[in-house]
Design a protein around this motif. Structure first.
Motif, PDB file in Angstrom:
ATOM      1  N   ALA A   1      11.484  31.879 -21.902  1.00 22.29           N
ATOM      2  CA  ALA A   1      10.452  32.725 -21.302  1.00 22.29           C
ATOM      3  C   ALA A   1      10.161  33.932 -22.187  1.00 22.29           C
ATOM      4  N   THR A   2      11.197  34.503 -22.771  1.00 22.44           N
ATOM      5  CA  THR A   2      11.026  35.667 -23.636  1.00 22.44           C
ATOM      6  C   THR A   2      10.282  35.303 -24.908  1.00 22.44           C
ATOM      7  N   VAL A   3      10.577  34.138 -25.466  1.00 21.13           N
ATOM      8  CA  VAL A   3       9.874  33.683 -26.669  1.00 21.13           C
ATOM      9  C   VAL A   3       8.392  33.510 -26.382  1.00 21.13           C
ATOM     10  N   TYR A   4       8.069  32.855 -25.270  1.00 19.06           N
ATOM     11  CA  TYR A   4       6.652  32.684 -24.931  1.00 19.06           C
ATOM     12  C   TYR A   4       5.977  34.035 -24.716  1.00 19.06           C
ATOM     13  N   HIS A   5       6.648  34.931 -24.019  1.00 20.64           N
ATOM     14  CA  HIS A   5       6.067  36.242 -23.728  1.00 20.64           C
ATOM     15  C   HIS A   5       5.763  37.001 -25.023  1.00 20.64           C
ATOM     16  N   LEU A   6       6.631  36.886 -26.008  1.00 18.63           N
ATOM     17  CA  LEU A   6       6.389  37.565 -27.280  1.00 18.63           C
ATOM     18  C   LEU A   6       5.267  36.894 -28.063  1.00 18.63           C
ATOM     19  N   ALA A   7       5.310  35.565 -28.176  1.00 18.25           N
ATOM     20  CA  ALA A   7       4.302  34.859 -28.965  1.00 18.25           C
ATOM     21  C   ALA A   7       2.901  35.061 -28.386  1.00 18.25           C
ATOM     22  N   ASN A   8       2.768  34.893 -27.081  1.00 19.39           N
ATOM     23  CA  ASN A   8       1.467  35.110 -26.455  1.00 19.39           C
ATOM     24  C   ASN A   8       1.114  36.592 -26.428  1.00 19.39           C
ATOM     25  N   GLY A   9       2.152  37.443 -26.364  1.00 20.28           N
ATOM     26  CA  GLY A   9       1.911  38.882 -26.384  1.00 20.28           C
ATOM     27  C   GLY A   9       1.345  39.368 -27.706  1.00 20.28           C
ATOM     28  N   LEU A  10       1.697  38.695 -28.799  1.00 21.50           N
ATOM     29  CA  LEU A  10       1.096  39.044 -30.093  1.00 21.50           C
ATOM     30  C   LEU A  10      -0.416  38.814 -30.060  1.00 21.50           C
ATOM     31  N   TRP A  11      -0.807  37.719 -29.412  1.00 19.13           N
ATOM     32  CA  TRP A  11      -2.231  37.410 -29.314  1.00 19.13           C
ATOM     33  C   TRP A  11      -2.947  38.462 -28.470  1.00 19.13           C
ATOM     34  N   THR A  12      -2.375  38.807 -27.323  1.00 20.40           N
ATOM     35  CA  THR A  12      -3.002  39.813 -26.472  1.00 20.40           C
ATOM     36  C   THR A  12      -2.964  41.203 -27.120  1.00 20.40           C
TER      37      THR A  12
ATOM     38  N   PRO B   1       9.335  48.334 -31.267  1.00 23.99           N
ATOM     39  CA  PRO B   1      10.451  47.629 -31.906  1.00 23.99           C
ATOM     40  C   PRO B   1      10.942  46.380 -31.188  1.00 23.99           C
ATOM     41  N   LEU B   2      10.451  46.116 -29.945  1.00 24.26           N
ATOM     42  CA  LEU B   2      11.087  45.088 -29.124  1.00 24.26           C
ATOM     43  C   LEU B   2      10.949  43.690 -29.726  1.00 24.26           C
ATOM     44  N   GLY B   3       9.742  43.312 -30.110  1.00 28.85           N
ATOM     45  CA  GLY B   3       9.544  41.984 -30.684  1.00 28.85           C
ATOM     46  C   GLY B   3      10.277  41.807 -31.996  1.00 28.85           C
ATOM     47  N   LEU B   4      10.224  42.832 -32.838  1.00 30.84           N
ATOM     48  CA  LEU B   4      10.926  42.764 -34.115  1.00 30.84           C
ATOM     49  C   LEU B   4      12.429  42.645 -33.906  1.00 30.84           C
ATOM     50  N   TYR B   5      12.966  43.445 -32.984  1.00 34.02           N
ATOM     51  CA  TYR B   5      14.393  43.371 -32.707  1.00 34.02           C
ATOM     52  C   TYR B   5      14.780  41.996 -32.160  1.00 34.02           C
ATOM     53  N   MET B   6      13.949  41.438 -31.315  1.00 31.11           N
ATOM     54  CA  MET B   6      14.247  40.122 -30.753  1.00 31.11           C
ATOM     55  C   MET B   6      14.358  39.075 -31.851  1.00 31.11           C
ATOM     56  N   CYS B   7      13.458  39.108 -32.813  1.00 36.73           N
ATOM     57  CA  CYS B   7      13.507  38.147 -33.919  1.00 36.73           C
ATOM     58  C   CYS B   7      14.800  38.305 -34.717  1.00 36.73           C
ATOM     59  N   VAL B   8      15.155  39.542 -35.042  1.00 38.04           N
ATOM     60  CA  VAL B   8      16.387  39.794 -35.792  1.00 38.04           C
ATOM     61  C   VAL B   8      17.599  39.363 -34.984  1.00 38.04           C
ATOM     62  N   HIS B   9      17.584  39.648 -33.696  1.00 38.05           N
ATOM     63  CA  HIS B   9      18.705  39.306 -32.816  1.00 38.05           C
ATOM     64  C   HIS B   9      18.909  37.790 -32.744  1.00 38.05           C
ATOM     65  N   LEU B  10      17.820  37.046 -32.605  1.00 42.25           N
ATOM     66  CA  LEU B  10      17.932  35.594 -32.511  1.00 42.25           C
ATOM     67  C   LEU B  10      18.392  34.987 -33.837  1.00 42.25           C
ATOM     68  N   VAL B  11      17.883  35.485 -34.939  1.00 41.56           N
ATOM     69  CA  VAL B  11      18.314  34.981 -36.246  1.00 41.56           C
ATOM     70  C   VAL B  11      19.797  35.273 -36.462  1.00 41.56           C
ATOM     71  N   THR B  12      20.228  36.478 -36.087  1.00 41.63           N
ATOM     72  CA  THR B  12      21.644  36.831 -36.212  1.00 41.63           C
ATOM     73  C   THR B  12      22.519  35.897 -35.384  1.00 41.63           C
ATOM     74  N   ASN B  13      22.125  35.648 -34.153  1.00 46.13           N
ATOM     75  CA  ASN B  13      22.916  34.760 -33.300  1.00 46.13           C
ATOM     76  C   ASN B  13      22.892  33.318 -33.802  1.00 46.13           C
ATOM     77  N   ALA B  14      21.766  32.905 -34.362  1.00 49.02           N
ATOM     78  CA  ALA B  14      21.690  31.547 -34.897  1.00 49.02           C
ATOM     79  C   ALA B  14      22.587  31.361 -36.110  1.00 49.02           C
ATOM     80  N   SER B  15      22.924  32.458 -36.779  1.00 48.11           N
ATOM     81  CA  SER B  15      23.821  32.357 -37.933  1.00 48.11           C
ATOM     82  C   SER B  15      25.201  31.863 -37.537  1.00 48.11           C
ATOM     83  N   LEU B  16      25.512  31.896 -36.232  1.00 52.06           N
ATOM     84  CA  LEU B  16      26.790  31.391 -35.754  1.00 52.06           C
ATOM     85  C   LEU B  16      26.939  29.891 -36.001  1.00 52.06           C
TER      86      LEU B  16
END
Length: 294
Positions: free
Chosen positions: A179-190, A29-44
């Motif tokens: 750093a977290t964004v890069y880790h997730l994006a590159n982590g999808l590839w790995t 759930p970590l990557g999915l939660y991160m995406c939802v969390h960032l979108v929620t915060n961007a709604s500010l």
């Protein structure tokens, strides 16, 4: 050869399953939660109201919220981080001998993973305080931690970002989020390599393009969320607090929010007044009784 320790032996025997579970939890759930969390915060960026409504929806879970947080976020994060450290300690980098892009990405993945873990631990401490019980929060809040109040989401978030001098928190969050964004994006590839989703050179190239586009888009959302948190000034925070008060009254009336003073910012809301600080005011009343008319 030195004898393997018991923990090393366990990891080696179950390395196939551990690596796949580590990879899976990094996406769900970590990557999915991160995406939802960032979108929620961007709604500010759209104002106090959409962000506060989103926070109300999350906290409407009530007593089930800690179970969701620990079961779906904190425990998977700890597992992912611990196994990630083990992978770093047992793996070997050959970037100096083979300075190819894939090898550099492997090194960046390890470093951004460490940065992301440190960032997330301090992020949770800074805003949530790690634990929610009162004695712990009574120690953490004077130190500048546990600064986020869900029922004053926008104003408390903006205030927390300005808590330390020299712009420490804004800079810390910018580095950590990127750093977290890069880790997730590159982590999808790995993860695709780990699970055998793309194994041929052509498939890897296509996956690289997809993950790069995903990373750029998510970085834009992350920058929007970061700016929405660090840009408000004192007047913006005061206006947000007034809007949050209006929304709180309406949310309690409609059942969207629980009447929980500990989730509200300010001494007048978060801490119930003590009896010693209450001043009694005696008002004398004169009662006039009209005589009965016979």
């Amino acid at each position: 050869m030195a004898e393997l320790t018991r923990s090393q032996s366990f990891f080696i025997r179950h390395e196939f399953g551990i690596r796949r579970l580590h990879s899976l939890l990094g996406v769900v759930p970590l990557g999915l939660y991160m995406c939802v969390h960032l979108v929620t915060n961007a709604s500010l960026l759209g104002g106090t109201a959409p962000f506060q409504r989103a926070v109300y929806m999350i906290h409407s879970l009530g007593p089930a919220l800690p179970i969701v947080e620990w079961g779906g976020i904190f425990l998977p994060l700890l597992f992912h981080a611990i196994i990630g450290v083990w992978i770093i300690r047992t793996g070997k980098s050959n970037t100096s001998r083979y300075p190819y892009t894939a090898n550099k990405r492997y090194t960046w993945q390890r470093w951004t993973g460490l940065i992301a873990f440190v960032f997330l631990m301090f992020h949770i401490l800074h805003l949530q305080g790690w634990f929610h019980f009162s004695p712990w929060l009574a120690v953490m809040r004077p130190l500048g931690f546990a600064q986020f109040y869900p029922y004053n989401a926008a104003s408390s978030l903006a205030s927390a970002m300005d808590e330390w001098v020299w712009g420490f928190w804004p800079a810390f969050y910018l580095i950590g989020v990127m750093a977290t964004v890069y880790h997730l994006a590159n982590g999808l590839w790995t993860a695709g390599i780990t699970w055998g989703l793309w194994t041929s050179p052509a498939a890897m190239q296509r996956a690289t393009k997809v993950c790069t586009v995903f990373g750029v888009l998510l970085a834009m959302v992350a920058l929007a969320a970061w700016w929405a948190a660090v840009s408000p000034g004192p007047a913006d925070i005061a206006n947000a607090r007034e809007k949050e008060q209006e929304m709180y009254d309406a949310a309690v009336a409609t059942g969207l929010a629980y009447d929980d003073p500990h989730k509200r910012a300010g001494d007048d809301h978060a801490v119930p007044p003590s009896e010693d600080g209450i001043e009694a005011i005696i008002v004398e009343e004169t009662i006039i009784v009209a005589p009965d008319s016979q």
